[in-house]
Enzyme design. Structure first.
Site: not given
Ligand code: CA2
Length: 146
Positions: A10-11, A18, A23, A74, A77, A87, A98, A100-102, A107
């Site tokens: 999601p997102n 954003r 990110y 990825n 959330a 599962d 898996e 994650h960008i960050s 965090r």
């Molecule tokens: O760092 C990552 O790839 C995350 O999976 C990104 C998730 C965050 O909840 C994880 O802790 C780390 C959030 C993705 C939401 O992406 C957005 C991008 C731009 C603006 C708002 C949200």
């Protein structure tokens, strides 16, 4: 040819649009394009997906049992909440990387403990969009199951 399914939670469709301070400025479309070009260079096929819905991601992971040899995910959330995705991953026989960008470990408490990591083959975080490329390269050098 090894088939890789790349899943984004999601997102992540908002990447580059954003919160660039967290990110970065690369969009998901740009990540897709770089994954497709890296996969072609490595001799892999990729299918690239994004869903804002937990069940949609579970459906795709189940489909991967037939259509993919490896998964890059990825979960965004859902990393921190989804037993359903854990599962589904456990029912997939190939490697699951898996990404994650960050750096989730740097965090806050809510973004630090991924439930998915228990079921993943490997975890890459903090490398920015290059994490997807690193995951593809790792999959390319893994032995293919007969
Ligand atoms: O760092 C990552 O790839 C995350 O999976 C990104 C998730 C965050 O909840 C994880 O802790 C780390 C959030 C993705 C939401 O992406 C957005 C991008 C731009 C603006 C708002 C949200």
């Amino acid at each position: 040819m090894k088939r890789v399914m790349i899943l984004n939670g999601p997102n992540l469709n908002l990447l580059g649009v954003r919160e660039p301070h967290i990110y970065g400025t690369t969009t998901l479309a740009e990540i897709k394009a770089s994954c497709e070009s890296e996969a072609a260079a490595l001799g892999l096929t990729v299918s690239f997906h994004q869903s804002n819905h937990e069940g949609g991601l579970v459906d795709l992971i189940q489909q991967a049992r037939e259509s993919a040899d490896a998964i890059i995910i990825n979960p965004a959330a859902y990393s921190f909440t989804s037993i359903a995705i854990v599962d589904a991953i456990k029912a997939f026989e190939g490697p699951v990387l898996e990404v994650h960008i960050s750096n989730i470990h740097a965090r806050d408490e809510h973004h630090r403990h991924s439930k998915i990591s228990h079921a993943a083959t490997a975890v890459i975080c903090g490398l920015g969009p290059y994490g997807y490329i690193a995951a593809l390269r790792a999959i390319a050098q893994m032995p293919k199951k007969a």
